[in-house]
Design an enzyme around this catalytic site. Structure first.
Site, PDB file in Angstrom:
ATOM      1  CG  HIS A 188      -0.418   0.161   2.356  1.00  0.00           C
ATOM      2  ND1 HIS A 188       0.005  -0.832   3.423  1.00  0.00           N
ATOM      3  CD2 HIS A 188       0.099   1.475   3.140  1.00  0.00           C
ATOM      4  CE1 HIS A 188       0.442  -0.288   4.611  1.00  0.00           C
ATOM      5  NE2 HIS A 188       0.313   1.026   4.349  1.00  0.00           N
ATOM      6  CG  ASP A 192      -0.012  -3.986   2.767  1.00  0.00           C
ATOM      7  OD1 ASP A 192       0.236  -3.401   1.613  1.00  0.00           O
ATOM      8  OD2 ASP A 192       0.156  -3.441   3.765  1.00  0.00           O
ATOM      9  CB  SER A 241       3.072   1.793   6.054  1.00  0.00           C
ATOM     10  OG  SER A 241       2.035   2.073   6.852  1.00  0.00           O
TER      11      SER A 241
END
Length: 372
Positions: A111, A141, A216
């Site tokens: 993402h 992911d 992230s």
């Protein structure tokens, strides 16, 4: 007549001087030196440097943690109309990643780089590179980015299968644009298959180390300076946030597939599942004469896709799935994870309860179709 002399005797003078001296010692600001001094504690000896494992772990991994800046070009449907701005607009994003190969292979979250037309990679030493996304896998992911470089610092990879709750967890990344931020906590849980919703194929590591937007794709490391996870998701909770990381063993597996073929392969069997509770079982039994479910907690087959591996293997609606391969399962996410640990085309034993019977069915998972 006695005369009382106004001149104090020598003894009286000495006593008075001593009394005044004692009293003045108890009055603040009356002693010699700086009257504004806050503390008069004696200086303490310097602390001897010790072995701080967090510092050592960060020193080992920190140089390989990178900031990833992305630019996405999106179509503005009102572009050029009534002052609606340009027809193509740019959206900027930021995340983290870590170098796993000295020739510029970087692991991050899918993402973070999803839809990016430009990817920039910045090292802690200030060097910047243009990055190329070699591939990404939205199911887990995980994404792999490559920069043209050599001799880069690399992060050692650990074994997430050995991680246990209570062990130290250290997160490094670039939250909210603050580069090279370090936070620490413990592993709160492992195998969190329901961390970010039902049907996930990731057995997440849960930690209480503070993770924020921008973290992230950054590494979660242990006290030995080994990467054990890829920080990927957070959930806000009263009092504190919960953070989740993709186990590095899964990340390594997906990255290897991307490096080999540009994509990740996932097996599937073709069923729609539902978590079962005793109350739901009673409701189904009362309204559906063809479906008799045990009043227990578990995972039940709601639908079998026609022509799917599950259909060919004999699974039916209302089957209660108890075990996939060697793994006992209690919810749809655990079934997904267990199936994902199999291989496309290889037989996979699925143990089900069907009415009063317990059956072991052989299913051969097929390749999960890619979604555009």
């Amino acid at each position: 007549m006695m005369r009382i002399s106004r001149r104090p005797s020598l003894l009286s003078a000495l006593l008075l001087a001593g009394l005044l001296s004692a009293c003045s010692g108890g009055l603040p600001g009356r002693r010699g030196g700086d009257p504004t001094r806050v503390s008069d504690a004696p200086p303490s000896a310097a602390l001897q440097p010790g072995n701080n494992f967090i510092v050592s772990a960060v020193d080992k991994v920190g140089p390989s943690v990178v900031r990833i800046d992305t630019v996405r070009r999106v179509v503005n449907p009102l572009g050029g109309l009534f002052g609606g701005g340009p027809s193509i607009q740019q959206q900027q994003g930021q995340g983290s990643g870590f170098i796993t190969r000295s020739d510029g292979v970087i692991l991050t979250n899918a993402h973070v780089v999803e839809g990016a037309s430009e990817v920039g990679v910045t090292l802690p030493d200030g060097r910047s590179f243009r990055g190329k996304v070699l591939g990404s896998d939205p199911i887990t992911d995980v994404a792999v980015v490559k920069v043209a470089a050599a001799g880069l610092p690399v992060a050692p990879l650990g074994d997430s299968a050995k991680v246990r709750p209570g062990e130290w967890a250290i997160a490094i990344g670039n939250p909210l644009g603050l580069d090279n931020t370090v936070t620490a906590g413990i592993i709160s849980a492992v195998q969190r298959t329901n961390a970010v919703g039902e049907g996930q194929r990731v057995p997440y590591l849960q930690t209480d180390a503070a993770v924020n937007p921008g973290n992230s794709g950054g590494p979660l490391i242990n006290e030995r300076g080994q990467v054990i996870g890829i920080n990927t998701a957070i959930r806000q909770a009263p009092g504190a946030g919960l953070s989740f990381a993709i186990p590095i063993n899964l990340g390594r597996q997906i990255a290897a597939q991307i490096l080999e073929s540009g994509r990740a392969s996932h097996p599937y069997i073709g069923v729609r599942l539902q978590s079962l509770t005793p109350q739901l079982a009673r409701e189904v039994n009362a309204t559906n004469a063809e479906c008799k479910l045990p009043e227990t907690n578990g995972v039940v087959v709601v639908e079998v896709m026609p022509g799917s591996p599950a259909a060919r293997g004999g699974l039916r609606s209302c089957d209660l799935i108890e075990r996939v391969g060697s793994t006992e399962v209690d919810n749809p996410s655990e079934v997904q994870v267990a199936v994902d640990q199999g291989r496309v085309g290889d037989p996979l034993t699925v143990q089900v309860q069907r009415g009063d019977q317990q059956l072991n069915l052989q299913v051969r998972p097929a390749e999960l179709p890619r979604q555009n």
